[in-house]
Design a protein around this motif. Structure first.
Motif, PDB file in Angstrom:
ATOM      1  N   ARG A 143       0.876  -1.176   0.000  1.00  0.00           N
ATOM      2  CA  ARG A 143       0.000   0.000   0.000  1.00  0.00           C
ATOM      3  C   ARG A 143       0.910   1.222   0.000  1.00  0.00           C
ATOM      4  O   ARG A 143       1.533   1.535   1.005  1.00  0.00           O
ATOM      5  CB  ARG A 143      -0.885   0.023   1.245  1.00  0.00           C
ATOM      6  CG  ARG A 143      -1.854  -1.120   1.397  1.00  0.00           C
ATOM      7  CD  ARG A 143      -2.571  -1.027   2.743  1.00  0.00           C
ATOM      8  NE  ARG A 143      -3.295   0.228   2.871  1.00  0.00           N
ATOM      9  CZ  ARG A 143      -3.705   0.759   4.027  1.00  0.00           C
ATOM     10  NH1 ARG A 143      -3.424   0.147   5.169  1.00  0.00           N
ATOM     11  NH2 ARG A 143      -4.364   1.896   4.048  1.00  0.00           N
ATOM     12  N   LEU A 144       1.010   1.914  -1.107  1.00  0.00           N
ATOM     13  CA  LEU A 144       1.927   3.038  -1.243  1.00  0.00           C
ATOM     14  C   LEU A 144       1.235   4.337  -0.828  1.00  0.00           C
ATOM     15  O   LEU A 144       0.255   4.757  -1.457  1.00  0.00           O
ATOM     16  CB  LEU A 144       2.412   3.133  -2.694  1.00  0.00           C
ATOM     17  CG  LEU A 144       3.367   4.278  -3.023  1.00  0.00           C
ATOM     18  CD1 LEU A 144       4.609   4.233  -2.133  1.00  0.00           C
ATOM     19  CD2 LEU A 144       3.768   4.224  -4.504  1.00  0.00           C
ATOM     20  N   GLU A 146       2.032   8.303  -0.052  1.00  0.00           N
ATOM     21  CA  GLU A 146       3.036   9.354  -0.212  1.00  0.00           C
ATOM     22  C   GLU A 146       2.589  10.640   0.465  1.00  0.00           C
ATOM     23  O   GLU A 146       1.486  11.140   0.203  1.00  0.00           O
ATOM     24  CB  GLU A 146       3.312   9.635  -1.687  1.00  0.00           C
ATOM     25  CG  GLU A 146       4.399  10.691  -1.872  1.00  0.00           C
ATOM     26  CD  GLU A 146       4.754  10.964  -3.316  1.00  0.00           C
ATOM     27  OE1 GLU A 146       5.778  11.628  -3.540  1.00  0.00           O
ATOM     28  OE2 GLU A 146       4.002  10.530  -4.217  1.00  0.00           O
ATOM     29  N   LEU A 155       3.377   8.545  -7.702  1.00  0.00           N
ATOM     30  CA  LEU A 155       2.516   7.395  -7.411  1.00  0.00           C
ATOM     31  C   LEU A 155       2.239   6.569  -8.669  1.00  0.00           C
ATOM     32  O   LEU A 155       1.716   5.459  -8.582  1.00  0.00           O
ATOM     33  CB  LEU A 155       1.195   7.885  -6.799  1.00  0.00           C
ATOM     34  CG  LEU A 155       1.331   8.488  -5.389  1.00  0.00           C
ATOM     35  CD1 LEU A 155       0.072   9.277  -5.021  1.00  0.00           C
ATOM     36  CD2 LEU A 155       1.599   7.406  -4.358  1.00  0.00           C
ATOM     37  N   VAL A 189       1.664  -3.253  -6.204  1.00  0.00           N
ATOM     38  CA  VAL A 189       0.988  -2.203  -5.450  1.00  0.00           C
ATOM     39  C   VAL A 189      -0.520  -2.425  -5.530  1.00  0.00           C
ATOM     40  O   VAL A 189      -1.093  -2.466  -6.622  1.00  0.00           O
ATOM     41  CB  VAL A 189       1.362  -0.808  -5.986  1.00  0.00           C
ATOM     42  CG1 VAL A 189       0.596   0.283  -5.254  1.00  0.00           C
ATOM     43  CG2 VAL A 189       2.861  -0.582  -5.850  1.00  0.00           C
ATOM     44  N   GLU A 191      -2.659  -0.527  -3.475  1.00  0.00           N
ATOM     45  CA  GLU A 191      -3.300   0.742  -3.139  1.00  0.00           C
ATOM     46  C   GLU A 191      -2.264   1.830  -3.279  1.00  0.00           C
ATOM     47  O   GLU A 191      -1.091   1.629  -2.968  1.00  0.00           O
ATOM     48  CB  GLU A 191      -3.834   0.729  -1.697  1.00  0.00           C
ATOM     49  CG  GLU A 191      -4.486   2.055  -1.289  1.00  0.00           C
ATOM     50  CD  GLU A 191      -4.766   2.138   0.203  1.00  0.00           C
ATOM     51  OE1 GLU A 191      -5.366   3.142   0.627  1.00  0.00           O
ATOM     52  OE2 GLU A 191      -4.354   1.217   0.950  1.00  0.00           O
ATOM     53  N   ARG A 192      -2.696   2.989  -3.777  1.00  0.00           N
ATOM     54  CA  ARG A 192      -1.793   4.135  -3.847  1.00  0.00           C
ATOM     55  C   ARG A 192      -2.593   5.389  -3.532  1.00  0.00           C
ATOM     56  O   ARG A 192      -3.723   5.579  -4.010  1.00  0.00           O
ATOM     57  CB  ARG A 192      -1.098   4.211  -5.209  1.00  0.00           C
ATOM     58  CG  ARG A 192      -2.002   4.421  -6.397  1.00  0.00           C
ATOM     59  CD  ARG A 192      -1.260   4.157  -7.711  1.00  0.00           C
ATOM     60  NE  ARG A 192      -1.129   2.737  -7.984  1.00  0.00           N
ATOM     61  CZ  ARG A 192      -0.162   2.203  -8.705  1.00  0.00           C
ATOM     62  NH1 ARG A 192       0.775   2.962  -9.223  1.00  0.00           N
ATOM     63  NH2 ARG A 192      -0.114   0.901  -8.920  1.00  0.00           N
TER      64      ARG A 192
END
Length: 335
Positions: A143-144, A146, A155, A189, A191-192
């Motif tokens: 889950r990225l 930022e 992203l 990934v 989720e971002r």
């Protein structure tokens, strides 16, 4: 005693990144001398003389000039800007910039008053190194998250091409190979998301111009990467929430989406813009045992080797495991 504007500009011109840009060197040192002489720079920048050190006044000023170049309002200066095809000697840039400043004083002042706003996609090179390491250590999808995400371009990292080793071959955003052996098969990934106190919409013409202006006028590779990332964001945008880092992380880390994954909080050259009390909250929030944090921030000690990529998480050194070193703009990386 606070530094004068001229001292701030000279100090900035001596940073390693600025030393790599002859155009930035010429502009910042020329503006510093003009300030000391009581020239037009003094009149244009006097309202910002009391700005705090972290406000990036030299970068805001340079972005104002680049914007006039990009919009066709500074043709004599454009001759020195490779981003628009200029090939004239950078040493002649300051006299041309001074003429522009005399003609466009009010507009340069207004544009310099805007907060520093960049979205350096070159920093996805260390991001890729960090995500590969988290995936290797956890074996889990990611889950990225930022903080300081600006327009959310980083992203979209998995839509960029990194040398000949990873990413869609036809991507319009092309970045250097990290130069470090990586196992990228586990990078997935699920989720971002991002936050920023003043996010930009990459589909908006004004936002695109602001971001483009913030690239230094003689760094064509950086400029082209940004244009490629903006092209991708036109159809694959990741919305960035207008929020402070601590408040946003509190909500996101308590949120468990249906697609489970390991939370990875990522930030790059953001810390200087965040209040110290809020930053302590960020560090406390990301110290939870189920959270990993990738930090790409300048080392505080003088003479440090580049910008370290640090990984914080289960089993890491309290000061973070240093995975690589890079520049303020990302590549090239080294161990």
């Amino acid at each position: 005693m606070p530094l004068t504007v001229a001292e701030v500009f000279r100090e900035n011109a001596d940073h390693p990144a600025e030393r790599s840009s002859p155009l930035m060197q010429a502009l910042l040192l020329g503006a510093a001398s003009d300030w000391d002489a009581g020239g037009i720079t003094h009149a244009a920048l006097q309202p910002f003389a009391g700005d705090p050190p972290g406000s990036a006044l030299p970068l805001r000023f340079a972005a104002a000039l680049h914007r006039l170049v990009l919009t066709g309002r500074a043709p004599e200066l454009a001759e020195h800007y490779p981003t628009v095809g200029g090939a004239a000697d950078p040493e002649g840039a300051w006299p041309a910039a001074r003429r522009v400043l005399e003609r466009e004083t009010e507009d340069v002042q207004q544009l310099t008053g805007q907060p520093c706003q960049t979205n350096e996609v070159g920093r996805t090179v260390p991001l890729l190194v960090g995500l590969a390491e988290v995936a290797r250590r956890t074996g889990e999808p990611l889950r990225l998250l930022e903080i300081g995400a600006s327009a959310g371009l980083n992203l979209l990292f998995d839509r960029f091409r990194f040398g000949e080793v990873w990413g869609p071959p036809d991507s319009p955003c092309r970045l250097p190979d990290p130069g470090i052996p990586l196992d990228l098969d586990g990078v997935r990934v699920v989720e971002r998301a991002g936050c920023d106190p003043a996010p930009l919409d990459p589909r908006d013409d004004e936002a695109r111009l602001r971001l483009s202006s913030s690239v230094w006028g003689d760094q064509v590779a950086r400029f082209r990467r940004l244009q490629g990332a903006l092209q991708m964001a036109g159809s694959h945008r990741v919305p960035v929430e207008r929020a402070g880092a601590a408040e946003w992380l509190t909500r996101r880390l308590d949120d468990q989406p249906s697609a489970q994954g390991v939370p990875v909080v990522w930030h790059s050259i953001v810390r200087t813009y965040v209040d110290p009390d809020e930053w302590r909250q960020v560090e406390a929030l990301t110290a939870r045992p189920d959270v990993w944090r990738l930090s790409y921030e300048p080392a505080p000690e003088p003479g440090a080797r580049g910008v370290p990529l640090r990984l914080f998480g289960s089993g890491t050194d309290p000061a973070g495991d240093v995975l690589a070193h890079g520049t303020g703009h990302g590549p090239p990386l080294s161990r």
